[in-house]
Design a protein around this motif. Structure first.
Motif, PDB file in Angstrom:
ATOM      1  N   GLN A   1       0.930  -1.197  -0.073  1.00  0.00           N
ATOM      2  CA  GLN A   1      -0.067  -0.100   0.197  1.00  0.00           C
ATOM      3  C   GLN A   1       0.840   1.278   0.068  1.00  0.00           C
ATOM      4  N   ARG A   2       1.720   1.183   0.803  1.00  0.00           N
ATOM      5  CA  ARG A   2       2.760   2.550   0.918  1.00  0.00           C
ATOM      6  C   ARG A   2       3.465   2.551  -0.205  1.00  0.00           C
ATOM      7  N   LYS A   3       3.941   1.467  -0.977  1.00  0.00           N
ATOM      8  CA  LYS A   3       4.571   1.735  -2.538  1.00  0.00           C
ATOM      9  C   LYS A   3       3.751   2.214  -3.294  1.00  0.00           C
ATOM     10  N   VAL A   4       2.474   1.755  -3.551  1.00  0.00           N
ATOM     11  CA  VAL A   4       1.733   2.267  -4.539  1.00  0.00           C
ATOM     12  C   VAL A   4       1.220   3.789  -4.239  1.00  0.00           C
ATOM     13  N   ILE A   5       0.845   4.193  -2.758  1.00  0.00           N
ATOM     14  CA  ILE A   5       0.861   5.481  -2.494  1.00  0.00           C
ATOM     15  C   ILE A   5       1.749   6.481  -2.953  1.00  0.00           C
ATOM     16  N   LEU A   6       3.069   6.041  -2.679  1.00  0.00           N
ATOM     17  CA  LEU A   6       4.258   6.889  -3.112  1.00  0.00           C
ATOM     18  C   LEU A   6       4.337   7.162  -4.330  1.00  0.00           C
ATOM     19  N   GLU A   7       4.092   5.950  -5.506  1.00  0.00           N
ATOM     20  CA  GLU A   7       4.184   5.810  -6.973  1.00  0.00           C
ATOM     21  C   GLU A   7       3.230   6.905  -7.575  1.00  0.00           C
ATOM     22  N   ILE A   8       1.823   6.776  -7.008  1.00  0.00           N
ATOM     23  CA  ILE A   8       0.854   7.622  -7.386  1.00  0.00           C
ATOM     24  C   ILE A   8       1.214   9.129  -7.048  1.00  0.00           C
ATOM     25  N   ALA A   9       1.747   9.508  -5.928  1.00  0.00           N
ATOM     26  CA  ALA A   9       2.032  10.876  -5.503  1.00  0.00           C
ATOM     27  C   ALA A   9       3.124  11.440  -6.334  1.00  0.00           C
ATOM     28  N   GLU A  10       3.943  10.505  -6.943  1.00  0.00           N
ATOM     29  CA  GLU A  10       5.096  10.921  -7.770  1.00  0.00           C
ATOM     30  C   GLU A  10       4.550  11.238  -9.129  1.00  0.00           C
ATOM     31  N   LYS A  11       3.591  10.642  -9.666  1.00  0.00           N
ATOM     32  CA  LYS A  11       3.215  10.837 -11.093  1.00  0.00           C
ATOM     33  C   LYS A  11       2.263  11.611 -11.215  1.00  0.00           C
ATOM     34  N   GLU A  12       1.108  12.144 -10.291  1.00  0.00           N
ATOM     35  CA  GLU A  12       0.026  12.903 -10.650  1.00  0.00           C
ATOM     36  C   GLU A  12      -0.649  13.715  -9.592  1.00  0.00           C
ATOM     37  N   SER A  13      -1.131  14.660  -9.767  1.00  0.00           N
ATOM     38  CA  SER A  13      -2.164  15.600  -8.683  1.00  0.00           C
ATOM     39  C   SER A  13      -3.190  14.450  -8.610  1.00  0.00           C
ATOM     40  N   CYS A  14      -3.873  14.313  -7.127  1.00  0.00           N
ATOM     41  CA  CYS A  14      -4.688  13.504  -7.074  1.00  0.00           C
ATOM     42  C   CYS A  14      -5.223  13.763  -5.413  1.00  0.00           C
ATOM     43  N   VAL A  15      -6.200  13.065  -5.381  1.00  0.00           N
ATOM     44  CA  VAL A  15      -6.971  13.009  -3.892  1.00  0.00           C
ATOM     45  C   VAL A  15      -6.992  11.429  -3.575  1.00  0.00           C
ATOM     46  N   ILE A  16      -6.420  11.242  -2.382  1.00  0.00           N
ATOM     47  CA  ILE A  16      -6.254  10.011  -1.866  1.00  0.00           C
ATOM     48  C   ILE A  16      -6.925   9.897  -0.440  1.00  0.00           C
ATOM     49  N   ILE A  17      -8.121   8.710  -0.596  1.00  0.00           N
ATOM     50  CA  ILE A  17      -8.849   8.615   0.939  1.00  0.00           C
ATOM     51  C   ILE A  17      -8.127   7.688   1.594  1.00  0.00           C
ATOM     52  N   GLY A  18      -8.041   7.874   2.816  1.00  0.00           N
ATOM     53  CA  GLY A  18      -7.804   7.269   3.834  1.00  0.00           C
ATOM     54  C   GLY A  18      -6.394   6.281   3.619  1.00  0.00           C
ATOM     55  N   ARG A  19      -6.198   5.154   3.821  1.00  0.00           N
ATOM     56  CA  ARG A  19      -4.881   4.177   3.789  1.00  0.00           C
ATOM     57  C   ARG A  19      -3.703   4.778   4.328  1.00  0.00           C
ATOM     58  N   ASN A  20      -3.720   5.588   5.483  1.00  0.00           N
ATOM     59  CA  ASN A  20      -2.468   6.205   6.083  1.00  0.00           C
ATOM     60  C   ASN A  20      -1.794   7.018   5.143  1.00  0.00           C
ATOM     61  N   ALA A  21      -2.270   7.563   4.023  1.00  0.00           N
ATOM     62  CA  ALA A  21      -1.874   8.230   3.094  1.00  0.00           C
ATOM     63  C   ALA A  21      -1.345   9.619   3.474  1.00  0.00           C
ATOM     64  N   ASP A  22      -1.697  10.338   4.625  1.00  0.00           N
ATOM     65  CA  ASP A  22      -1.197  11.370   5.028  1.00  0.00           C
ATOM     66  C   ASP A  22       0.085  11.044   5.697  1.00  0.00           C
ATOM     67  N   PHE A  23       0.187   9.963   6.567  1.00  0.00           N
ATOM     68  CA  PHE A  23       1.455   9.719   6.960  1.00  0.00           C
ATOM     69  C   PHE A  23       2.650   9.083   5.994  1.00  0.00           C
ATOM     70  N   ILE A  24       2.169   8.412   5.169  1.00  0.00           N
ATOM     71  CA  ILE A  24       3.169   8.027   3.994  1.00  0.00           C
ATOM     72  C   ILE A  24       3.733   9.005   3.097  1.00  0.00           C
ATOM     73  N   LEU A  25       2.839  10.162   3.222  1.00  0.00           N
ATOM     74  CA  LEU A  25       3.291  11.260   2.290  1.00  0.00           C
ATOM     75  C   LEU A  25       3.875  12.459   3.164  1.00  0.00           C
ATOM     76  N   LYS A  26       4.022  12.282   4.438  1.00  0.00           N
ATOM     77  CA  LYS A  26       4.198  13.360   5.279  1.00  0.00           C
ATOM     78  C   LYS A  26       5.548  14.335   4.899  1.00  0.00           C
ATOM     79  N   ASP A  27       6.510  13.375   4.275  1.00  0.00           N
ATOM     80  CA  ASP A  27       7.703  14.149   3.681  1.00  0.00           C
ATOM     81  C   ASP A  27       7.714  14.687   2.327  1.00  0.00           C
ATOM     82  N   LYS A  28       6.565  14.571   1.804  1.00  0.00           N
ATOM     83  CA  LYS A  28       6.365  15.206   0.413  1.00  0.00           C
ATOM     84  C   LYS A  28       5.971  16.667   0.189  1.00  0.00           C
ATOM     85  N   ASP A  29       6.345  17.404  -0.482  1.00  0.00           N
ATOM     86  CA  ASP A  29       6.101  18.641  -0.812  1.00  0.00           C
ATOM     87  C   ASP A  29       4.789  18.780  -1.422  1.00  0.00           C
ATOM     88  N   ASN A  30       3.913  19.794  -1.288  1.00  0.00           N
ATOM     89  CA  ASN A  30       2.795  20.065  -1.845  1.00  0.00           C
ATOM     90  C   ASN A  30       1.674  18.986  -1.663  1.00  0.00           C
TER      91      ASN A  30
END
Length: 195
Positions: free
Chosen positions: A86-115
């Motif tokens: 799940q973490r790997k998929v969320i990081l890959e999605i965040a790298e490739k495109e603008s999006c809204v991600i619901i749940g799945r601890n995405a806030d924590f997984i992406l905590k070090d990402k800009d924007n």
């Protein structure tokens, strides 16, 4: 245009999923919710049905049972393997495109990402119960039980994998009460923050 990532964590019955879907639509960006499950299943090798149950919710027995679940030779539980996929998929999605991600601890997984804008949607009990009754065609008693069970499992999963308290305002950029503000204003506030 810079990438815009919005994560939405939510209490069950608060309307966070509907708010996120509308925000994505209005901003013209991709929306990830249950459709992310197929990607996690592909990465992990587990079935989509299994992922749907395990990727965001902890087992019903609670944190202690969760912590001592069966482990492989490396010490990883099945839940850990699902979480890593799940973490790997969320990081890959965040790298490739603008999006809204619901749940799945995405806030924590992406905590070090800009924007990244991390949002928590909560609501008042009577409104959440009414929404759940209407959406799932259940009694108030059943709605309250569903809400307590799902939120407890989300909280346990979040605490186990992030070592933070689920729903704690300091973990998010915004914490919005959909019962007080309504869906439309919640959507507007989120969109105004991402311009």
């Amino acid at each position: 245009m810079a990438k815009r990532i919005i994560t939405i964590s939510r209490e069950f019955g608060s309307g966070g999923r509907f708010i996120g879907e509308e925000v994505a639509k209005q901003l013209g960006i991709k929306y990830y919710d249950k459709d992310i499950i197929a990607q996690i299943a592909e990465q992990s090798g587990f079935s989509a049905e299994y992922i749907e149950e395990k990727a965001e919710l902890s087992p019903k027995k609670g944190l202690l049972a969760y912590a001592f679940a069966g482990r492989d030779i490396t010490g990883k539980s099945v839940e850990d393997m699902v979480y890593e996929a799940q973490r790997k998929v969320i990081l890959e999605i965040a790298e490739k495109e603008s999006c809204v991600i619901i749940g799945r601890n995405a806030d924590f997984i992406l905590k070090d990402k800009d924007n990244v804008l991390n949002v928590f949607i909560h609501g008042d009990m009577p409104e959440k119960v009414a929404r759940i009754c209407k959406l799932y065609n259940v009694t108030e008693e059943e709605a309250e039980k569903m809400m307590a069970d799902i939120d407890k499992r989300r909280m346990t999963n979040y605490r186990f994998y992030t070592d933070q308290k689920w729903g704690m305002a300091k973990n998010y950029t915004l914490s919005l009460n959909s019962s007080e503000l309504g869906y439309d204003l919640c959507e507007k506030i989120i969109m105004d923050c991402k311009k």
